[in-house]
Scaffold this motif. Sequence first.
Motif, mmCIF file in Angstrom:
data_model
loop_
_atom_site.group_PDB
_atom_site.id
_atom_site.type_symbol
_atom_site.label_atom_id
_atom_site.label_comp_id
_atom_site.label_asym_id
_atom_site.label_seq_id
_atom_site.Cartn_x
_atom_site.Cartn_y
_atom_site.Cartn_z
ATOM 1 N N VAL A 109 0.851 -1.198 0.000
ATOM 2 C CA VAL A 109 0.000 0.000 0.000
ATOM 3 C C VAL A 109 0.881 1.240 0.000
ATOM 4 O O VAL A 109 1.755 1.405 0.866
ATOM 5 N N ALA A 110 0.663 2.112 -0.967
ATOM 6 C CA ALA A 110 1.435 3.353 -1.040
ATOM 7 C C ALA A 110 0.981 4.297 0.071
ATOM 8 O O ALA A 110 -0.204 4.382 0.393
ATOM 9 N N LEU A 111 1.953 5.017 0.639
ATOM 10 C CA LEU A 111 1.658 5.938 1.727
ATOM 11 C C LEU A 111 2.044 7.364 1.328
ATOM 12 O O LEU A 111 3.189 7.632 0.966
ATOM 13 N N ILE A 112 1.061 8.251 1.409
ATOM 14 C CA ILE A 112 1.292 9.686 1.242
ATOM 15 C C ILE A 112 1.052 10.349 2.594
ATOM 16 O O ILE A 112 -0.019 10.182 3.182
ATOM 17 N N VAL A 113 2.045 11.059 3.085
ATOM 18 C CA VAL A 113 1.859 11.866 4.289
ATOM 19 C C VAL A 113 1.539 13.286 3.838
ATOM 20 O O VAL A 113 2.369 13.939 3.205
ATOM 21 N N TYR A 114 0.332 13.726 4.130
ATOM 22 C CA TYR A 114 -0.059 15.107 3.811
ATOM 23 C C TYR A 114 0.228 15.922 5.069
ATOM 24 O O TYR A 114 -0.537 15.914 6.019
ATOM 25 N N TRP A 115 1.356 16.621 5.063
ATOM 26 C CA TRP A 115 1.855 17.314 6.248
ATOM 27 C C TRP A 115 1.207 18.694 6.319
ATOM 28 O O TRP A 115 1.717 19.679 5.821
ATOM 29 N N HIS A 116 0.060 18.767 6.987
ATOM 30 C CA HIS A 116 -0.660 20.034 7.091
ATOM 31 C C HIS A 116 -0.010 20.976 8.102
ATOM 32 O O HIS A 116 -0.065 22.201 7.941
ATOM 33 N N ALA A 117 0.557 20.411 9.161
ATOM 34 C CA ALA A 117 1.185 21.238 10.203
ATOM 35 C C ALA A 117 1.999 20.338 11.108
ATOM 36 O O ALA A 117 1.783 19.118 11.174
ATOM 37 N N ASP A 118 2.942 20.951 11.807
ATOM 38 C CA ASP A 118 3.682 20.260 12.846
ATOM 39 C C ASP A 118 2.817 20.236 14.116
ATOM 40 O O ASP A 118 1.793 20.911 14.197
ATOM 41 N N ILE A 119 3.232 19.458 15.107
ATOM 42 C CA ILE A 119 2.573 19.472 16.412
ATOM 43 C C ILE A 119 3.099 20.674 17.182
ATOM 44 O O ILE A 119 4.295 20.760 17.474
ATOM 45 N N LEU A 371 2.156 5.476 -5.963
ATOM 46 C CA LEU A 371 1.833 4.078 -6.248
ATOM 47 C C LEU A 371 2.926 3.424 -7.096
ATOM 48 O O LEU A 371 3.331 2.283 -6.834
ATOM 49 N N ARG A 372 3.439 4.151 -8.076
ATOM 50 C CA ARG A 372 4.534 3.596 -8.894
ATOM 51 C C ARG A 372 5.785 3.373 -8.040
ATOM 52 O O ARG A 372 6.465 2.342 -8.178
ATOM 53 N N THR A 373 6.092 4.316 -7.185
ATOM 54 C CA THR A 373 7.252 4.166 -6.304
ATOM 55 C C THR A 373 7.113 2.936 -5.418
ATOM 56 O O THR A 373 8.056 2.146 -5.250
#
Length: 382
Positions: A109-119, A371-373
């Motif tokens: 399963v491909a993983l995308i982290v959508y980094w909206h903000a830090d903690i 997904l290709r990666t």
Amino acid sequence: MRILHAYKIYRPDIEGGIPAVMSSLTQTSDPATSHSILCARRRGTARNAVIDGVPVEAVASLGTLFSTPLAPAYIPAFVRRARSADVVIHHAPLPLNDAAILLNLPDDVALIVYWHADIIGYSLLKRLVSPLIRRVLTRADRIVVSGQPMIDNSEILRPHAAKCTVIPYGMDLDYWRTLDACKRDIVEQIKRDRPRHIVALGRLVSYKGYDVLIRAMHDVDGQATIIGEGPLLPELQQLATELGVADRVHFAGRLPRGEIKQLFHAAQVFAFPSVTEAEAFGIVQVEAMAAGLPIVNTSLATTVPLVARHDMESLTVAPGDATALAEALNRILDEQLLAQRLGVAGQARALSEFDQSAFRARMAAVYGDALRTRRDRMMRPG
């Protein structure tokens, strides 16, 4: 392609912000792509719904701690749902997602982290979960951020800069830009009633800086409407009373989008007084710009002052400086030509840089790349 979006909360429990981004991304006309959403309730029992044609699973929650849902069923639900996905989008920050990914995200399963903000603001929580976050970023196939400052100013993200893609958010700008005849009549009446009107929108939480706005109103000749709900409402109301501005600061609570749009078109300036880097972008700036509003924002070390730029689409002041905020608001209220110049430029920038269709197209390319990666990695020997 089956895409699972995972975040702590979604509509109808909350509007705006990250849920608005998720909603925008899931409204696709591509028949080869399907989106679904996993979230937790703000508080309450589990609920499954279809919202705007998108399946939404909201697990039960007892409330929140450190802005994280107390939702025991969330991680098991994530693991179950991830097994049938091609791509998982972890809308960060959410430590529950980090834990679930490391626990049992399938290798294919491909993983995308959508980094909206830090903690921000929870130093103990950040120390505890930073090792998990670093491992998740290593596992990620792609990382999406809304602006380059988010990479430059993050010790956690910088080592993974090669995976990062900068994509500004995109919204349904036509919605915010246009009014029907009935709404125009209402807007004109509001303008007559409140000719020097400031509007602000967001959760009533500390990083939004509404206490600064209320202090600024002591020196502003005008009225302010603050749209939103949150735990600081009693405190902010008390502050307005103590400063003698309660008659000029209206707390409107949570409003439907249609009423928010009316207020945007009726106001003379949009105030965005956020005070910490927890405010990474400020999507509502784009919506206000689309409505033709000049902005007053703050010089945070995030993308906020790059969305509406100083003396181009906004007046930008130091975070937490009530005097500077009051001066900027008064300038726009007093100087019609300045207000018109900033408003026209803001609308043009919103339409050229933050278009929803361009946003979706850029993200679709990221889905395919991720997904290709992932598939290439799975095919490598060893």
